[in-house]
Every structure is written in C-alpha cells, then in structure tokens.
Design an enzyme around this catalytic site. Structure first.
Site, PDB file in Angstrom:
ATOM      1  N   SER A 176       0.703 -57.446 -29.291  1.00 25.25           N
ATOM      2  CA  SER A 176       1.733 -58.396 -28.900  1.00 25.25           C
ATOM      3  C   SER A 176       1.114 -59.458 -28.006  1.00 25.25           C
ATOM      4  O   SER A 176       0.035 -59.250 -27.428  1.00 25.25           O
ATOM      5  CB  SER A 176       2.855 -57.672 -28.140  1.00 25.25           C
ATOM      6  OG  SER A 176       3.741 -58.583 -27.519  1.00 25.25           O
ATOM      7  N   TYR A 220       5.645 -51.985 -20.982  1.00 27.85           N
ATOM      8  CA  TYR A 220       5.420 -52.381 -22.374  1.00 27.85           C
ATOM      9  C   TYR A 220       4.090 -53.123 -22.506  1.00 27.85           C
ATOM     10  O   TYR A 220       3.295 -52.845 -23.415  1.00 27.85           O
ATOM     11  CB  TYR A 220       6.569 -53.262 -22.862  1.00 27.85           C
ATOM     12  CG  TYR A 220       6.373 -53.803 -24.256  1.00 27.85           C
ATOM     13  CD1 TYR A 220       6.422 -52.955 -25.358  1.00 27.85           C
ATOM     14  CD2 TYR A 220       6.127 -55.160 -24.481  1.00 27.85           C
ATOM     15  CE1 TYR A 220       6.235 -53.436 -26.647  1.00 27.85           C
ATOM     16  CE2 TYR A 220       5.946 -55.655 -25.758  1.00 27.85           C
ATOM     17  CZ  TYR A 220       5.995 -54.787 -26.839  1.00 27.85           C
ATOM     18  OH  TYR A 220       5.805 -55.276 -28.110  1.00 27.85           O
TER      19      TYR A 220
END
Length: 303
Positions: free
Chosen positions: A198, A211
């Site tokens: 990501s 995250y």
C-alpha cells in the site's frame, strides 16, 4: 509476411523493379517512364499458422496462479485479468459462495478457475492449499498475496485483537503462503511472488499506525525475499495501491477513522480494482529476464 500494395513514396528510375518495405508491410512495384506503376493491388489477409497461434495464445497459457483474497475487490479483478491471459487461476478465500461466483464468471468466458476455501492466517490451511494445487494442477507459477485487512484507528483507542488480526492476515498469511510455494518454485526453476502492499507502506498518518506497520513489513519482506531468491530465477513484485474502491472501508470499526477515510475518498476519483489488476497482469507477463520489483499506483488526485 503479410503482402500489401500501397502507393510508394519513393521514385525509381525507368524500368527499374523495386521491392520496398514500409510501416511493416511489403510493396512490389515496377517503374514506368512517367512514374511508379504498382504491380500488386490486393491485400493478402492470410498469415502464417505460427503467427495465428501466437496471436491467439495468452501470455500466461499453461501457467497456474494462486490469488488469495480472491472473493472480492482486487483479488477478484486480478483473478479475472490473469484468466484472460490464459492462466488457470486458483481462488483462495474464506467465503465459498463468493468464490464460486467468481469461478463461474471466469468459466463463462472460457477461463479456468479452481475455488478453494482458505483462511490465510491459518498456516495449516495455507500449506494444504499449496499442496492441493501442486498435486492437482501439477505446478504453481504465480502467487498473488492479496488477502489482507485494514483496521484503522488511533493507538490509544485501538483494539489489540484487531492489531493481531491485521498482522495475522497482512504479514503472517503472506509469509505462510510464500514459504509454502518457494520449494515448488525452486524445483521448477521459475516462479513469481506478487505482494499487495500500500501507499501506507511508504508513509503513514495518524490513525493508520498499525496498518502501516503491516504494510511496511510487507515491503521489507518482499525486498529481502527478492535478494534471497533472484538467483533461483524467482521474481518478486510489490504492488502499492493508493485509494481503491473496495470493501476496505466497510471493515473499519472505529467511527472517526472511518469518517476520515470516507472524506478522503470523496475528495478524489478512487482507483478501481481493475486498475490494480492490470498492474499485476503487466508485472507477471513480462519476459522471464524482467522483474518489475515495485509498482506504486495512486489516483491522479490523491495527495
């Protein structure tokens, strides 16, 4: 070679025969005293049998690809994209109904799909998945580690159970699957691991610390793996999407974090799962000597 006759732009001397190639096509002409006279006037539509076979064959024909998290979003789009290139795709996720739906879509257009229920956070299930695929299909060429989850929120208000779930799926699940396929790749002398990371694996912000930590971990694991296995002809690619319209937001339990992310989505035109699938298909269809190590892909309007 395809035969075609068009007007030549080159003047030739009287009575001189000329054969000229232009724009990938062959022309045959004979010059007359007042200019160039064409000898051929038809387009030959016939191509060689080998050329036809090459055009019809997919870039991933005879390849087997495992896609984790294949029941929705990027996983589904990737499975379809690789199947369109000729790969036999193995759909791995927990929701069998969704897996069957994806398999039916692929098979309806002539592709091949094998759905297998798998929770990638369970090492035994992952090992069983890889063994079953290798035994049933005879090989594994591509592993797309797509399964993952994002539980955003501040560290102070965070739920330790959600932290563990993120690391179990995003990091350990990826490691389990990679660890299981590597011996097969080495025996074959070829293989490709694609890890979904990501933008959050490059930079973080308040409410995304845990995250981001999992995705930074994915990046570190991927680069270390590349250095470990490149001499075995095994390729490793990291895909780093920005904002993508998937079920990601639906899995966020923290109201403030969910609201903040929704506002970010409203400010841009987000990527679609198919955008990421095309990037993955690009990476895995490169010639064997080309390893696309990393693709960072954001919406144009994302900061």
């Amino acid at each position: 070679m395809v035969g075609m006759s068009l007007v030549l732009c080159t003047q030739v001397s009287n009575h001189q025969k000329a054969t000229e190639r232009k724009c990938g096509q062959w022309y045959s002409a004979e010059a007359a005293s007042d200019g160039l006279q064409l000898l051929e006037s038809e387009f030959n539509h016939q191509v060689s049998e080998n050329y036809q076979e090459q055009m019809m064959a997919g870039k991933l024909d005879a390849k087997v690809a495992i896609i984790t998290g294949a029941s929705s979003g990027i996983g589904t789009a990737t499975a379809i994209a690789l199947a369109e290139e000729g790969a036999q795709v193995v759909l791995a996720a927990r929701r069998i109904e969704r897996l069957n739906e994806v398999a039916q879509k692929i098979e309806a257009v002539g592709g091949k799909a094998l759905p297998i229920v798998t929770d990638v956070s369970d090492e035994t299930q992952v090992n069983d998945l890889v063994q079953k695929v290798n035994t049933t299909l005879g090989r594994i060429d591509i592993l797309v580690n797509n399964a993952g989850i994002g539980a955003l929120g501040t560290i102070e208000d965070g739920d330790p159970a959600e932290w563990r779930r993120q690391f179990d799926l995003n990091v350990l699940g990826l490691l389990y699957a990679t660890h299981a396929v590597l011996p097969i790749f080495k025996t074959q002398g070829v293989g490709h691991v694609v890890n979904l990371s990501s933008v959050a694996g490059r930079t973080t912000r308040a409410g995304m610390g845990v995250y981001s930590a999992t995705k930074w971990g994915v990046n570190a694991i991927s680069e270390a793996l590349r250095q470990e296995v490149h001499k075995d002809n095994i390729r490793v690619t990291i895909i780093e999407p920005g904002l993508v319209a998937t079920e990601f937001i639906d899995n966020i339990s923290d109201p403030a974090a969910k609201q903040a992310l929704e506002a970010r989505f409203k400010a841009v035109t987000p990527l679609q799962p198919e955008d990421i699938a095309r990037a993955i298909a690009y990476a895995v269809t490169q010639p064997p000597h080309v390893n696309v190590n990393e693709i960072l892909i954001r919406p144009t309007q994302q900061e």
